[in-house]
Design an enzyme around this catalytic site. Structure first.
Site, PDB file in Angstrom:
ATOM      1  N   LYS A 114       0.953  -1.230  -0.076  1.00 58.59           N
ATOM      2  CA  LYS A 114      -0.169  -0.061  -0.008  1.00 58.59           C
ATOM      3  C   LYS A 114       0.991   1.390   0.003  1.00 58.59           C
ATOM      4  O   LYS A 114       0.684   2.224  -0.725  1.00 58.59           O
ATOM      5  CB  LYS A 114      -0.905  -0.094   1.360  1.00 58.59           C
ATOM      6  CG  LYS A 114      -1.865   1.274   1.239  1.00 58.59           C
ATOM      7  CD  LYS A 114      -1.305   2.178   2.311  1.00 58.59           C
ATOM      8  CE  LYS A 114      -2.083   3.469   2.274  1.00 58.59           C
ATOM      9  NZ  LYS A 114      -1.834   4.538   3.318  1.00 58.59           N
ATOM     10  N   ASP A 132      -5.856   0.263   0.782  1.00 55.57           N
ATOM     11  CA  ASP A 132      -5.930   0.244   2.156  1.00 55.57           C
ATOM     12  C   ASP A 132      -7.286  -0.338   2.380  1.00 55.57           C
ATOM     13  O   ASP A 132      -8.058  -0.936   2.034  1.00 55.57           O
ATOM     14  CB  ASP A 132      -5.695   1.810   2.712  1.00 55.57           C
ATOM     15  CG  ASP A 132      -6.907   2.486   2.481  1.00 55.57           C
ATOM     16  OD1 ASP A 132      -7.631   2.149   1.434  1.00 55.57           O
ATOM     17  OD2 ASP A 132      -7.411   3.520   3.193  1.00 55.57           O
TER      18      ASP A 132
END
Length: 204
Positions: A114, A132
């Site tokens: 991420k 996320d």
DNA sequence: AACTCGGGGCA
DNA sequence: TGCCCAGAGTT
């Protein structure tokens, strides 16, 4: 894709809450943002970046002092350790610069998929989708992906969207997740894309 | 896939 | 008090 057309109109100013264009500062801020509100990360980094701007600065600062500075972000021991080790690697292997490809970024401790994607897209302008918890949850609700892992959701979104939409889709889905599509109590009654949402269909 | 790392804000 | 927050690393 109609869902993203609507989201784009609904959130015309959707952009990162960690608004750093400097790759190194964005990297530090994003490492700190794990399981922590963006508001607090911005508070901490506003002070931190006044004095510490380069990998060398953090190495001079040291573990204990860095822990104090970032304490309120949580997980401060691991985050400080990871930031310092990341700085060592940046100096030793990348000439003090932040690399711009996912493989090198993910070798840095504290940097997962991420964070690597966020740094690439927000600091280097490379199309990427950072998945996320918001992106993951909203993508599943909308029926854009059934992936069991963030990586699979990322793949599904990339397959679904044109390259020029990848980076923006990350911001749009997060914005939507934070404003309407909450984890516990999603505000479906005032959701701009509820008519296109798989989850809304199952509950109505 | 499940678990741990955690301080701080908010209901 | 209990839940949650722009995750990552280890087992």
């Amino acid at each position: 894709m109609k869902i993203f057309d609507i989201l784009k109109k609904t959130y015309p100013d959707a952009r990162t809450a960690l608004n750093f264009s400097n790759p190194f500062e964005l990297l530090i801020a994003t490492i700190l943002s794990a399981q922590c509100t963006d508001k607090r990360v911005n508070e901490v980094t506003r002070e931190l970046f006044k004095w510490y701007r380069t990998p060398e600065d953090y190495l001079k600062l040291g573990q204990e002092e860095l822990e104090k500075q970032i304490r309120s972000c949580g997980f401060y021991h691991n985050k400080a350790k990871n930031i310092l080790e990341t700085c060592r690697i940046l100096v030793k292997e990348f000439g003090g610069k932040v690399p711009s490809n996912i493989d090198d970024l993910m070798k840095l401790p504290g940097v997962g998929r991420k964070t690597a994607n966020v740094v690439m897209s927000n600091a280097f302008g490379i199309p990427a989708i950072g998945v996320d918890t918001h992106v993951f949850r909203v993508s599943h609700r909308l029926g854009l992906s059934d992936g069991k892992t963030p990586e699979r959701v990322e793949e599904d979104l990339m397959a679904l969207l044109p390259v020029e939409m990848w980076s923006l889709s990350h911001h749009l889905l997060i914005y939507h997740g934070r404003n309407i599509c909450h984890s516990r109590k999603p505000q479906c009654d005032r959701c701009p894309v509820n008519s296109l949402c798989r989850y809304f269909l199952t509950i109505s």
